[in-house]
Design an enzyme around this catalytic site. Structure first.
Site, mmCIF file in Angstrom:
data_model
loop_
_atom_site.group_PDB
_atom_site.id
_atom_site.type_symbol
_atom_site.label_atom_id
_atom_site.label_comp_id
_atom_site.label_asym_id
_atom_site.label_seq_id
_atom_site.Cartn_x
_atom_site.Cartn_y
_atom_site.Cartn_z
ATOM 1 N N GLU A 138 -9.610 -1.577 5.288
ATOM 2 C CA GLU A 138 -10.244 -1.298 6.572
ATOM 3 C C GLU A 138 -11.523 -2.132 6.714
ATOM 4 O OE1 GLU A 138 -8.565 0.128 8.660
ATOM 5 O OE2 GLU A 138 -7.925 2.170 8.195
ATOM 6 N N ASP A 162 0.835 -1.210 0.000
ATOM 7 C CA ASP A 162 0.000 0.000 0.000
ATOM 8 C C ASP A 162 0.867 1.257 0.000
ATOM 9 O OD1 ASP A 162 0.958 -0.510 2.562
ATOM 10 O OD2 ASP A 162 -0.990 -1.062 3.350
ATOM 11 N N HIS A 178 -7.376 -4.616 10.033
ATOM 12 C CA HIS A 178 -7.078 -4.465 8.597
ATOM 13 C C HIS A 178 -5.815 -5.221 8.187
ATOM 14 C CE1 HIS A 178 -4.768 -0.561 9.696
ATOM 15 N NE2 HIS A 178 -3.871 -1.404 9.292
ATOM 16 N N ASP A 201 -7.619 -2.476 14.107
ATOM 17 C CA ASP A 201 -9.018 -2.695 13.721
ATOM 18 C C ASP A 201 -9.176 -3.913 12.803
ATOM 19 O OD1 ASP A 201 -7.929 -1.786 11.349
ATOM 20 O OD2 ASP A 201 -9.192 0.006 11.179
HETATM 21 C C1 F6R Z 1 1.280 -1.374 5.996
HETATM 22 C C2 F6R Z 1 0.205 -2.334 6.192
HETATM 23 C C3 F6R Z 1 -0.641 -2.283 7.406
HETATM 24 C C4 F6R Z 1 0.168 -2.528 8.680
HETATM 25 C C5 F6R Z 1 -0.744 -2.435 9.888
HETATM 26 C C6 F6R Z 1 -0.003 -2.684 11.179
HETATM 27 O O1 F6R Z 1 1.944 -1.629 4.788
HETATM 28 O O2 F6R Z 1 0.006 -3.157 5.351
HETATM 29 O O3 F6R Z 1 -1.641 -3.262 7.308
HETATM 30 O O4 F6R Z 1 0.761 -3.782 8.609
HETATM 31 O O5 F6R Z 1 -1.315 -1.157 9.929
HETATM 32 O O6 F6R Z 1 0.930 -1.671 11.382
HETATM 33 P P1 F6R Z 1 2.039 -1.818 12.497
HETATM 34 O O7 F6R Z 1 2.875 -2.971 12.081
HETATM 35 O O8 F6R Z 1 2.817 -0.526 12.425
HETATM 36 O O9 F6R Z 1 1.340 -2.046 13.771
#
Ligand code: F6R
Length: 261
Positions: free
Chosen positions: A143, A67, A138, A136
């Protein structure tokens, strides 16, 4: 689904990095999917160590990001492309032309999303996709209530995700973009092997919902229950709300040594 519970964050890196190394040994042009954020950092730290020790090299491998933020200027350090270069790909000598991400600075973003899907396909699809999980539920930036069949597209971040990610923008919530381009859930599910990493007590609830709750668009990561090859690597705090925690540990302890992830 295999769930590996290790005592602490320190043991996460070697477990996942071993799977990456095995992939690069088994394929001449491996395709590695990279998540950003904090969760995969132990894996990237271990890959950098293995690279420095001449145990692992990027060879002809290519990497695809999950992303990217919309609305940041191309030289913004908060862009995931800049982040991954800093924490992994520049450090292991991956040529920049072998690092792909959604092209968020193009005029026609719908086209950019379609082209990104096409680019992944052109390389034969992702062999191993590293994933984190949002508080959440995702994956990527899909989301809650994202279609479980979604493809790469623009999404709006929840306020929770923006709050969680403000730490990457100096704690300034206003600086966190509201929109992103993310691989869809349908796109992610096409990877051969999904490896989800979560550490810390803050992830315990979403991990338990995703792994042991019903499959639901309200918890996008729960869709992993449908994928034929998923490995979830957790430290103890992230695993603490799993009903089957002890079974997972037992299984891993008794895993034949010849069997990789
Ligand atoms: C970012 C991504 C997100 C993160 C998620 C957890 O490329 O794909 O799904 O993996 O927001 O973020 P952290 O690891 O910072 O808790």
């Amino acid at each position: 689904m295999e769930v590996v519970v290790v005592p602490s964050r320190d043991e996460v890196g070697p477990v996942v990095a071993a799977a990456v190394v095995a992939l690069f040994q088994s394929k001449s042009k491996p395709v590695l999917g990279l998540a950003t954020g904090s969760s995969p950092l132990p894996v990237y730290e271990e890959l950098i160590r293995l690279h420095r020790a001449d145990v692992w090299g990027v060879g002809q491998g290519v990497c695809f990001l999950l992303d990217e933020y919309l609305g940041l200027v191309p030289e913004h350090p908060g862009l995931y492309r800049a982040y991954i270069r800093e924490v992994l790909t520049d450090r292991v000598g991956l040529p920049t032309q072998h690092l792909f991400g959604p092209e968020v600075h193009r005029e026609d973003l719908t086209r950019a999303c379609r082209d990104y899907e096409q680019e992944i396909r052109a390389y034969g699809g992702v062999d191993l996709q590293i994933l984190g999980i949002g508080s959440d539920g995702h994956i990527g930036f899909n989301e809650p209530m994202s279609s479980l069949a979604s493809r790469t597209r623009i999404k709006t971040l929840t306020e929770q995700t923006r709050l969680d990610n403000a730490r990457f923008f100096g704690g300034d919530l206003d600086a966190v973009p509201r929109h992103v381009i993310t691989q869809g859930i349908g796109t992610i599910l096409e990877a051969e092997h999904l490896v989800l990493v979560a550490t810390g007590q803050g992830k315990a609830d979403c991990v338990a919902k995703a792994l042991e709750g019903p499959v639901s668009a309200m918890v996008p990561a729960s869709v992993l229950q449908f994928h034929p090859h998923v490995t979830v690597v957790l430290d103890e705090p992230a695993a603490c709300k799993l009903a089957l925690r002890e079974y997972h540990k037992y299984t891993f302890e008794h895993k034949p040594s010849w069997q990789g992830l």
